[in-house]
Motif scaffolding. Sequence first.
Motif, mmCIF file in Angstrom:
data_model
loop_
_atom_site.group_PDB
_atom_site.id
_atom_site.type_symbol
_atom_site.label_atom_id
_atom_site.label_comp_id
_atom_site.label_asym_id
_atom_site.label_seq_id
_atom_site.Cartn_x
_atom_site.Cartn_y
_atom_site.Cartn_z
ATOM 1 N N LEU A 18 0.822 -1.213 0.000
ATOM 2 C CA LEU A 18 0.000 0.000 0.000
ATOM 3 C C LEU A 18 0.858 1.266 0.000
ATOM 4 O O LEU A 18 0.484 2.271 -0.629
ATOM 5 C CB LEU A 18 -0.945 0.001 1.200
ATOM 6 N N ASP A 19 1.997 1.234 0.674
ATOM 7 C CA ASP A 19 2.887 2.401 0.688
ATOM 8 C C ASP A 19 3.374 2.732 -0.717
ATOM 9 O O ASP A 19 3.417 3.904 -1.114
ATOM 10 C CB ASP A 19 4.090 2.143 1.601
ATOM 11 N N VAL A 20 3.738 1.714 -1.465
ATOM 12 C CA VAL A 20 4.235 1.943 -2.819
ATOM 13 C C VAL A 20 3.111 2.428 -3.731
ATOM 14 O O VAL A 20 3.304 3.323 -4.561
ATOM 15 C CB VAL A 20 4.877 0.656 -3.383
ATOM 16 N N VAL A 21 1.926 1.844 -3.573
ATOM 17 C CA VAL A 21 0.780 2.310 -4.366
ATOM 18 C C VAL A 21 0.489 3.773 -4.067
ATOM 19 O O VAL A 21 0.260 4.578 -4.996
ATOM 20 C CB VAL A 21 -0.452 1.430 -4.084
ATOM 21 N N ASN A 22 0.507 4.147 -2.805
ATOM 22 C CA ASN A 22 0.268 5.550 -2.435
ATOM 23 C C ASN A 22 1.313 6.474 -3.044
ATOM 24 O O ASN A 22 0.992 7.590 -3.481
ATOM 25 C CB ASN A 22 0.262 5.692 -0.911
ATOM 26 N N ARG A 23 2.555 6.021 -3.085
ATOM 27 C CA ARG A 23 3.603 6.821 -3.713
ATOM 28 C C ARG A 23 3.310 7.024 -5.200
ATOM 29 O O ARG A 23 3.467 8.128 -5.734
ATOM 30 C CB ARG A 23 4.959 6.121 -3.554
ATOM 31 N N CYS A 24 2.871 5.973 -5.863
ATOM 32 C CA CYS A 24 2.564 6.078 -7.289
ATOM 33 C C CYS A 24 1.413 7.053 -7.539
ATOM 34 O O CYS A 24 1.417 7.805 -8.517
ATOM 35 C CB CYS A 24 2.205 4.702 -7.856
ATOM 36 N N VAL A 25 0.435 7.040 -6.648
ATOM 37 C CA VAL A 25 -0.717 7.929 -6.797
ATOM 38 C C VAL A 25 -0.331 9.381 -6.532
ATOM 39 O O VAL A 25 -0.681 10.287 -7.307
ATOM 40 C CB VAL A 25 -1.861 7.483 -5.863
ATOM 41 N N LEU A 26 0.413 9.612 -5.468
ATOM 42 C CA LEU A 26 0.730 10.978 -5.055
ATOM 43 C C LEU A 26 1.866 11.595 -5.861
ATOM 44 O O LEU A 26 1.797 12.764 -6.258
ATOM 45 C CB LEU A 26 1.082 10.998 -3.566
ATOM 46 N N GLN A 27 2.905 10.829 -6.119
ATOM 47 C CA GLN A 27 4.085 11.382 -6.773
ATOM 48 C C GLN A 27 4.082 11.183 -8.287
ATOM 49 O O GLN A 27 4.556 12.037 -9.030
ATOM 50 C CB GLN A 27 5.363 10.765 -6.181
ATOM 51 N N GLU A 28 3.538 10.055 -8.743
ATOM 52 C CA GLU A 28 3.550 9.762 -10.171
ATOM 53 C C GLU A 28 2.202 10.032 -10.833
ATOM 54 O O GLU A 28 2.032 9.774 -12.025
ATOM 55 C CB GLU A 28 3.983 8.313 -10.395
ATOM 56 N N LYS A 29 1.243 10.522 -10.060
ATOM 57 C CA LYS A 29 -0.076 10.933 -10.574
ATOM 58 C C LYS A 29 -0.799 9.787 -11.296
ATOM 59 O O LYS A 29 -1.438 9.986 -12.321
ATOM 60 C CB LYS A 29 0.057 12.139 -11.505
ATOM 61 N N MET A 30 -0.691 8.598 -10.740
ATOM 62 C CA MET A 30 -1.369 7.446 -11.314
ATOM 63 C C MET A 30 -2.720 7.247 -10.622
ATOM 64 O O MET A 30 -2.918 7.678 -9.484
ATOM 65 C CB MET A 30 -0.508 6.196 -11.165
ATOM 66 N N THR A 31 -3.638 6.604 -11.310
ATOM 67 C CA THR A 31 -4.951 6.287 -10.750
ATOM 68 C C THR A 31 -4.948 4.837 -10.290
ATOM 69 O O THR A 31 -4.539 3.938 -11.030
ATOM 70 C CB THR A 31 -6.057 6.507 -11.792
ATOM 71 N N PHE A 32 -5.413 4.608 -9.076
ATOM 72 C CA PHE A 32 -5.369 3.286 -8.468
ATOM 73 C C PHE A 32 -6.619 2.483 -8.796
ATOM 74 O O PHE A 32 -7.738 2.959 -8.609
ATOM 75 C CB PHE A 32 -5.234 3.450 -6.951
ATOM 76 N N LEU A 33 -6.428 1.282 -9.312
ATOM 77 C CA LEU A 33 -7.514 0.312 -9.453
ATOM 78 C C LEU A 33 -7.286 -0.778 -8.415
ATOM 79 O O LEU A 33 -6.262 -1.471 -8.448
ATOM 80 C CB LEU A 33 -7.536 -0.305 -10.859
ATOM 81 N N HIS A 34 -8.219 -0.939 -7.503
ATOM 82 C CA HIS A 34 -8.049 -1.896 -6.412
ATOM 83 C C HIS A 34 -8.327 -3.309 -6.911
ATOM 84 O O HIS A 34 -9.297 -3.551 -7.624
ATOM 85 C CB HIS A 34 -8.984 -1.553 -5.258
ATOM 86 N N SER A 35 -7.470 -4.234 -6.517
ATOM 87 C CA SER A 35 -7.618 -5.622 -6.947
ATOM 88 C C SER A 35 -8.531 -6.424 -6.023
ATOM 89 O O SER A 35 -8.760 -7.617 -6.271
ATOM 90 C CB SER A 35 -6.237 -6.293 -7.001
ATOM 91 N N ILE A 36 -9.035 -5.801 -4.975
ATOM 92 C CA ILE A 36 -9.907 -6.499 -4.017
ATOM 93 C C ILE A 36 -11.122 -5.659 -3.649
ATOM 94 O O ILE A 36 -12.269 -6.083 -3.819
ATOM 95 C CB ILE A 36 -9.133 -6.861 -2.731
ATOM 96 N N ASP A 37 -10.888 -4.453 -3.157
ATOM 97 C CA ASP A 37 -11.921 -3.644 -2.510
ATOM 98 C C ASP A 37 -12.539 -2.640 -3.477
ATOM 99 O O ASP A 37 -12.340 -1.439 -3.339
ATOM 100 C CB ASP A 37 -11.305 -2.903 -1.313
ATOM 101 N N ASP A 38 -13.307 -3.123 -4.435
ATOM 102 C CA ASP A 38 -13.883 -2.243 -5.455
ATOM 103 C C ASP A 38 -15.220 -2.832 -5.891
ATOM 104 O O ASP A 38 -15.279 -4.007 -6.288
ATOM 105 C CB ASP A 38 -12.915 -2.120 -6.637
ATOM 106 N N ILE A 39 -16.277 -2.053 -5.851
ATOM 107 C CA ILE A 39 -17.600 -2.567 -6.176
ATOM 108 C C ILE A 39 -17.702 -2.988 -7.635
ATOM 109 O O ILE A 39 -18.356 -3.979 -7.965
ATOM 110 C CB ILE A 39 -18.699 -1.529 -5.823
ATOM 111 N N ASP A 40 -17.038 -2.252 -8.543
ATOM 112 C CA ASP A 40 -17.069 -2.641 -9.954
ATOM 113 C C ASP A 40 -16.372 -3.977 -10.168
ATOM 114 O O ASP A 40 -16.804 -4.804 -10.984
ATOM 115 C CB ASP A 40 -16.406 -1.562 -10.820
ATOM 116 N N LEU A 41 -15.287 -4.192 -9.455
ATOM 117 C CA LEU A 41 -14.565 -5.455 -9.540
ATOM 118 C C LEU A 41 -15.427 -6.612 -9.043
ATOM 119 O O LEU A 41 -15.583 -7.637 -9.726
ATOM 120 C CB LEU A 41 -13.283 -5.371 -8.710
#
Length: 343
Positions: free
Chosen positions: A153-176
């Motif tokens: 989760l720490d690395v994902v947060n870094r990608c979202v905040l610093q690399e401006k990426m959008t997170f798709l959750h592999s578990i906790d997502d209603i669309d999934l």
Amino acid sequence: MPPPEQYKTKTSYLVRVTMESSPVEGVTLEVLKDAWDTVKSSPLGVINTPMISGNQTTLPLNTLCNFHMKMENLQRTGSFKIRGVANQFARKPTGIPLVTMSAGNYGKAFAYALKHYGCKGKVVMPETAPASRSTLIESLGAEVERVPSSHLLDVVNRCVLQEKMTFLHSIDDIDLIAGHSSLGFEILEQMPNPDVVVVCCGGGGLLAGVAAAIKLSGCNNTLIYGVEPEGACTMFRSFIEMKPVSMDTQSIASGLAPPFAGALPYRICRQFVQEIVLVSDEQIMAAVADLYQAGFVVEPSGAASFAALANGKIPDVAGKKVVLVLSGGNVGMDELTDFKKTL
């Protein structure tokens, strides 16, 4: 690695809890059927996988039940994960960089979708995942970053905040989860009103989706069981502690070993799932071997449901119609060789 001592008083490591009576917001039959239509028409080519009767195989299973296997190991990209990914990508903006976390199967489906839609993305993987999984994901054009499970989760947060990426959750997502529910509807098409459905459980997205589809379709008497490895029993613990929990997971079935149970899957499972049972890594490896010798290539994570039935973990199945979801077949020759040495 067996469950902690405080859980060993549970008979056969089996948990039955009082099911939630209040529905989970957004999880309705209409929403799930809409997702099913999306999955069926997806350009990613999701397959309506076959269901095979155990009586048509040479599997050495001494049971009096009428069991059938839903063969998601034959699915596009080798596992059920493409179902949820198909629904996610249909409902999320494309053309933007995406990031996710996965031990392999979701990452493969995610990378496959990235390639189809022409998107850039990264898969953050636990270091414990087989190297062959990350190589395969990279071959589809996605970037892979391997990190300790506790840092995902720490690395994902870094990608979202610093690399401006959008997170798709592999578990906790209603669309999934809604996309995964398409598997439940297919089961009912192939076997209306099954008595028992057994589903492998990692973070809980597949179990939640299948259970919701079956129960909301009116199969009130169908009993749905989740199966987890003893060393990665996050949903099992969550059922006992009455809240989603995290733990240091360890299992040969890496796809069933995320370090936490999804909060949304947990709530849905509490509403629709009868019990959670546990199997050992040795039982899972034996199941992989038995399935392989009968002509079925199934990964450890996908074989847990068969292991549960073969080892008497599912109660009161005599004379019942039982569906086992074999959730994936992404296992490399290196892994199969290791299993052969171990058994």
